[in-house]
Design a protein around this motif. Structure first.
Motif, PDB file in Angstrom:
ATOM      1  N   ILE A  78     -51.071 -23.299  18.242  1.00 17.13           N
ATOM      2  CA  ILE A  78     -50.451 -22.072  17.872  1.00 17.13           C
ATOM      3  C   ILE A  78     -50.288 -22.066  16.544  1.00 17.13           C
ATOM      4  O   ILE A  78     -50.366 -22.698  15.546  1.00 17.13           O
ATOM      5  CB  ILE A  78     -48.589 -22.202  18.095  1.00 17.13           C
ATOM      6  N   PRO A  79     -50.459 -20.800  15.638  1.00 20.33           N
ATOM      7  CA  PRO A  79     -50.712 -20.281  14.348  1.00 20.33           C
ATOM      8  C   PRO A  79     -49.600 -21.523  13.451  1.00 20.33           C
ATOM      9  O   PRO A  79     -48.633 -21.146  13.763  1.00 20.33           O
ATOM     10  CB  PRO A  79     -50.566 -19.412  14.938  1.00 20.33           C
ATOM     11  N   LEU A  80     -50.331 -21.656  12.654  1.00 20.90           N
ATOM     12  CA  LEU A  80     -49.657 -22.291  11.129  1.00 20.90           C
ATOM     13  C   LEU A  80     -49.990 -21.240  10.189  1.00 20.90           C
ATOM     14  O   LEU A  80     -50.783 -20.774   9.799  1.00 20.90           O
ATOM     15  CB  LEU A  80     -50.081 -23.676  11.252  1.00 20.90           C
ATOM     16  N   VAL A  81     -48.860 -20.825   9.322  1.00 22.67           N
ATOM     17  CA  VAL A  81     -48.770 -19.804   8.839  1.00 22.67           C
ATOM     18  C   VAL A  81     -48.069 -20.541   7.503  1.00 22.67           C
ATOM     19  O   VAL A  81     -46.309 -20.548   7.768  1.00 22.67           O
ATOM     20  CB  VAL A  81     -47.866 -19.193   8.953  1.00 22.67           C
ATOM     21  N   GLY A  82     -48.027 -20.484   6.387  1.00 16.53           N
ATOM     22  CA  GLY A  82     -48.286 -20.624   4.816  1.00 16.53           C
ATOM     23  C   GLY A  82     -47.170 -19.037   4.235  1.00 16.53           C
ATOM     24  O   GLY A  82     -48.033 -18.488   4.114  1.00 16.53           O
ATOM     25  N   LEU A  83     -45.848 -19.280   3.793  1.00 18.35           N
ATOM     26  CA  LEU A  83     -46.181 -18.271   2.833  1.00 18.35           C
ATOM     27  C   LEU A  83     -46.160 -18.998   1.672  1.00 18.35           C
ATOM     28  O   LEU A  83     -44.754 -20.024   1.199  1.00 18.35           O
ATOM     29  CB  LEU A  83     -44.096 -17.549   2.628  1.00 18.35           C
ATOM     30  N   PHE A  84     -47.083 -18.569   0.645  1.00 15.91           N
ATOM     31  CA  PHE A  84     -46.927 -18.921  -0.764  1.00 15.91           C
ATOM     32  C   PHE A  84     -45.966 -19.276  -1.493  1.00 15.91           C
ATOM     33  O   PHE A  84     -45.615 -17.903  -1.245  1.00 15.91           O
ATOM     34  CB  PHE A  84     -48.182 -18.637  -1.141  1.00 15.91           C
ATOM     35  N   GLU A  85     -44.985 -20.425  -2.488  1.00 16.41           N
ATOM     36  CA  GLU A  85     -44.334 -19.512  -3.181  1.00 16.41           C
ATOM     37  C   GLU A  85     -44.518 -18.558  -4.823  1.00 16.41           C
ATOM     38  O   GLU A  85     -43.611 -17.831  -5.211  1.00 16.41           O
ATOM     39  CB  GLU A  85     -43.558 -21.160  -4.349  1.00 16.41           C
ATOM     40  N   THR A  86     -45.558 -18.324  -4.543  1.00 14.14           N
ATOM     41  CA  THR A  86     -46.615 -17.664  -6.061  1.00 14.14           C
ATOM     42  C   THR A  86     -46.258 -16.440  -5.017  1.00 14.14           C
ATOM     43  O   THR A  86     -46.298 -15.991  -5.831  1.00 14.14           O
ATOM     44  CB  THR A  86     -48.050 -17.925  -6.228  1.00 14.14           C
ATOM     45  N   HIS A  87     -46.175 -16.000  -3.556  1.00 12.01           N
ATOM     46  CA  HIS A  87     -46.519 -14.169  -4.169  1.00 12.01           C
ATOM     47  C   HIS A  87     -45.527 -13.318  -4.891  1.00 12.01           C
ATOM     48  O   HIS A  87     -46.043 -12.154  -4.007  1.00 12.01           O
ATOM     49  CB  HIS A  87     -46.233 -14.545  -2.076  1.00 12.01           C
ATOM     50  N   TYR A 121     -46.107 -10.882   9.276  1.00 11.67           N
ATOM     51  CA  TYR A 121     -47.549 -11.115   9.962  1.00 11.67           C
ATOM     52  C   TYR A 121     -47.703 -11.747  11.248  1.00 11.67           C
ATOM     53  O   TYR A 121     -48.967 -11.105  11.756  1.00 11.67           O
ATOM     54  CB  TYR A 121     -47.766 -12.628   9.565  1.00 11.67           C
ATOM     55  N   LEU A 122     -47.276 -11.994  12.301  1.00  6.59           N
ATOM     56  CA  LEU A 122     -47.861 -12.154  13.212  1.00  6.59           C
ATOM     57  C   LEU A 122     -47.537 -10.978  14.342  1.00  6.59           C
ATOM     58  O   LEU A 122     -48.041 -10.568  15.330  1.00  6.59           O
ATOM     59  CB  LEU A 122     -46.446 -12.946  14.308  1.00  6.59           C
ATOM     60  N   LEU A 123     -46.736  -9.685  14.340  1.00  8.96           N
ATOM     61  CA  LEU A 123     -46.507  -8.492  14.140  1.00  8.96           C
ATOM     62  C   LEU A 123     -47.480  -7.967  13.595  1.00  8.96           C
ATOM     63  O   LEU A 123     -47.919  -7.038  14.825  1.00  8.96           O
ATOM     64  CB  LEU A 123     -45.513  -8.048  14.275  1.00  8.96           C
ATOM     65  N   SER A 124     -47.668  -7.582  12.900  1.00  7.81           N
ATOM     66  CA  SER A 124     -49.429  -6.865  12.070  1.00  7.81           C
ATOM     67  C   SER A 124     -50.254  -7.430  13.014  1.00  7.81           C
ATOM     68  O   SER A 124     -51.179  -6.500  12.823  1.00  7.81           O
ATOM     69  CB  SER A 124     -49.429  -7.283  10.366  1.00  7.81           C
ATOM     70  N   LYS A 125     -50.702  -9.012  12.600  1.00  3.74           N
ATOM     71  CA  LYS A 125     -51.500  -9.704  13.694  1.00  3.74           C
ATOM     72  C   LYS A 125     -51.705  -8.713  15.026  1.00  3.74           C
ATOM     73  O   LYS A 125     -53.073  -8.501  15.296  1.00  3.74           O
ATOM     74  CB  LYS A 125     -51.572 -10.590  13.738  1.00  3.74           C
ATOM     75  N   ALA A 126     -50.578  -8.417  15.742  1.00  2.00           N
ATOM     76  CA  ALA A 126     -51.141  -8.127  17.190  1.00  2.00           C
ATOM     77  C   ALA A 126     -51.548  -6.907  17.328  1.00  2.00           C
ATOM     78  O   ALA A 126     -52.141  -6.519  17.642  1.00  2.00           O
ATOM     79  CB  ALA A 126     -49.540  -8.404  17.388  1.00  2.00           C
ATOM     80  N   ALA A 181     -45.306 -19.134  16.690  1.00  2.00           N
ATOM     81  CA  ALA A 181     -45.749 -19.986  15.226  1.00  2.00           C
ATOM     82  C   ALA A 181     -44.472 -20.982  14.406  1.00  2.00           C
ATOM     83  O   ALA A 181     -44.018 -21.405  14.537  1.00  2.00           O
ATOM     84  CB  ALA A 181     -45.708 -18.904  14.465  1.00  2.00           C
ATOM     85  N   VAL A 182     -45.528 -21.847  13.989  1.00  2.00           N
ATOM     86  CA  VAL A 182     -44.095 -22.491  12.809  1.00  2.00           C
ATOM     87  C   VAL A 182     -45.188 -22.175  10.803  1.00  2.00           C
ATOM     88  O   VAL A 182     -46.245 -22.206  11.053  1.00  2.00           O
ATOM     89  CB  VAL A 182     -45.117 -24.577  12.612  1.00  2.00           C
ATOM     90  N   GLY A 183     -43.927 -22.167  10.991  1.00  2.00           N
ATOM     91  CA  GLY A 183     -44.313 -21.064   9.053  1.00  2.00           C
ATOM     92  C   GLY A 183     -43.629 -22.081   8.223  1.00  2.00           C
ATOM     93  O   GLY A 183     -42.704 -23.266   8.345  1.00  2.00           O
ATOM     94  N   PHE A 184     -44.665 -22.127   7.542  1.00  2.00           N
ATOM     95  CA  PHE A 184     -44.127 -23.323   5.740  1.00  2.00           C
ATOM     96  C   PHE A 184     -43.967 -22.186   4.164  1.00  2.00           C
ATOM     97  O   PHE A 184     -44.674 -21.426   4.474  1.00  2.00           O
ATOM     98  CB  PHE A 184     -45.615 -24.240   6.034  1.00  2.00           C
ATOM     99  N   LYS A 185     -43.231 -23.041   3.675  1.00  2.00           N
ATOM    100  CA  LYS A 185     -42.730 -22.582   2.629  1.00  2.00           C
ATOM    101  C   LYS A 185     -43.868 -23.391   1.628  1.00  2.00           C
ATOM    102  O   LYS A 185     -43.502 -24.217   0.883  1.00  2.00           O
ATOM    103  CB  LYS A 185     -41.346 -22.709   1.803  1.00  2.00           C
ATOM    104  N   CYS A 196     -48.191 -14.286   2.797  1.00  2.00           N
ATOM    105  CA  CYS A 196     -48.019 -14.999   4.081  1.00  2.00           C
ATOM    106  C   CYS A 196     -49.608 -14.947   5.182  1.00  2.00           C
ATOM    107  O   CYS A 196     -49.984 -14.236   5.260  1.00  2.00           O
ATOM    108  CB  CYS A 196     -47.273 -13.946   4.816  1.00  2.00           C
ATOM    109  N   VAL A 197     -50.263 -16.455   4.672  1.00  2.00           N
ATOM    110  CA  VAL A 197     -51.149 -16.156   5.827  1.00  2.00           C
ATOM    111  C   VAL A 197     -51.504 -17.368   6.403  1.00  2.00           C
ATOM    112  O   VAL A 197     -50.665 -18.295   6.223  1.00  2.00           O
ATOM    113  CB  VAL A 197     -52.235 -16.432   4.290  1.00  2.00           C
ATOM    114  N   GLU A 198     -52.793 -16.988   7.537  1.00  2.00           N
ATOM    115  CA  GLU A 198     -52.559 -18.824   8.732  1.00  2.00           C
ATOM    116  C   GLU A 198     -52.786 -19.622   7.861  1.00  2.00           C
ATOM    117  O   GLU A 198     -54.124 -19.923   6.667  1.00  2.00           O
ATOM    118  CB  GLU A 198     -53.680 -17.610  10.143  1.00  2.00           C
TER     119      GLU A 198
END
Length: 392
Positions: free
Chosen positions: A134-143, A385-390, A82-86, A96-98
């Protein structure tokens, strides 16, 4: 499992490839001067020396593709899960969401609140969607700030606007403040922490037992402390008055708030960089000194507020570019705070530790310098996130 963390900027692009099992960095790259003929690419693989190349980098697409091709040459591209983004802000979305079409739409809905950040992320996300499947996943700064209590996040506007538009404090720099909370606990067993993320973009966060209970930024990253070019806290009526007197449009006002204020606006030296401001202070520049002192005052004020909210603190942490590197800034922020239990050791502070205490042994509250590591937090959350999804 390998996770690529993408960190886009307005004219630069950074990325790190993590081995999600060991959290080791397998590859990291920085691409600078995007859109110029004299672009610079710096990259290194684990255990190898850094490579530096100079070449034309036409656009953001070229920058991202260049790093992906470098990974492909080492046969690492195919292993990325996956590619993760802040990611920064989205209406009704945090955690943390797709990065689905609906999440992208929510980011665009709140674009006005963080246009510079959101635009570069939307650009980078669209490029990765084009180049990789592949999945693109963002962790939002607000979380990190989702547990801030209602009395701290609510604004004094008609409640219907909170319900209708989500107008409230959200807070940002979540990955940084979360890392500081984790690291201060590991190093000093600190439970009540005031995290001072000070740099081009700055905020202060009150943390108790690993949870954010308040933070200086509000609904947007434009509020709170003075920033390099963002105004920080401002009386709403002062803006309305200025718009009336100068006959400003909304776009005019946005430009002033976002690009002409803060340290840049006060100092008048066409830079919001604290290093340049400190250099001008040494030359006797009054407005540079005023900008510096205003910044110091705003940080000190928030520390005082959060000492009250937390009923004291175990540790105050300085992090990010200016927080980690400016001896003068740390000294000025913490001076004359002995009655609050804060005493700096001048020798420790001058030594400018990469990571360590700068407080006196008699200080009731520890004061530390800790380098932040936002990418580590993003990689960890994307992995979870990926482990939870799997496992679903």
């Amino acid at each position: 499992m390998k996770i690529l963390i993408a960190n886009p900027g307005s004219t630069s692009y950074k990325c790190k490839l993590y081995d999600a099992d060991s959290m080791d960095i397998l590859f990291q790259a920085v691409v600078e001067k995007i859109g110029h003929d004299d672009g610079i690419v710096k990259y290194s693989f684990k255990g190898e020396e850094e490579n530096i190349r100079k070449l034309p980098i036409k656009d953001y697409h070229s920058a991202v593709n260049l790093t992906l091709e470098t990974l492909k040459e080492k046969n690492l591209l195919k292993d990325i899960s996956a590619v993760g983004f802040k990611t920064v802000h989205a209406k009704g979305v945090t955690g943390c969401v797709e990065l689905s079409d609906s999440v992208i739409k929510a980011m665009k809905e709140y674009r006005l609140l963080a246009p510079v950040h959101t635009d570069v992320y939307l650009t980078a996300i669209s490029i990765f969607k084009e180049l990789l499947s592949i999945p693109l996943v963002g962790l939002f700064e607000t979380h990190f700030h989702v547990n801030v209590p209602p009395e701290a996040y609510i604004y004094g506007i008609p409640y219907e606007y909170y319900e209708k538009y989500g107008i409230r404090k959200y807070g940002f720099h979540g990955a940084s403040h979360r890392y500081i909370a984790m690291r201060a606990k590991e190093l000093y067993n600190a439970n009540k922490i005031i995290s001072c993320h000070l740099g081009g973009s700055s905020s202060v966060c009150a943390i108790k037992d690993g949870i954010s209970v308040d933070t200086s930024m509000g609904m947007s990253p434009q509020s709170g402390l003075l920033n390099a070019k963002r105004v920080g806290d401002l009386d709403a009526y002062a803006l309305l008055y200025l718009m009336h007197k100068e006959n400003l449009s909304i776009n005019d006002a946005v430009e002033i708030l976002m690009s002409k204020g803060g340290l840049y606006g006060i100092s008048g030296i066409k830079t919001g960089d604290l290093r340049d401001i400190e250099a001008e202070m040494e030359k006797g520049n009054y407005r540079a000194k005023l900008a510096f002192n205003a910044f110091v005052y705003s940080v000190k004020r928030y520390i005082g507020e959060y000492l009250a909210i937390l009923n004291g603190a175990d540790c105050i942490v300085f992090t990010a570019g200016a927080g980690q590197n400016s001896v003068l800034l740390r000294r000025k922020i913490t001076e004359n705070m002995e009655n609050l239990g804060i005493i700096i050791d001048e020798e420790k502070n001058r030594s400018n530790p990469k990571e360590g205490l700068i407080s006196n042994d008699d200080s009731k509250i520890k004061v530390a310098v800790i380098p932040t590591n936002e990418e580590y937090i993003v990689a960890s959350e994307v992995k979870n996130y990926l482990l939870s999804k799997a496992n679903k």
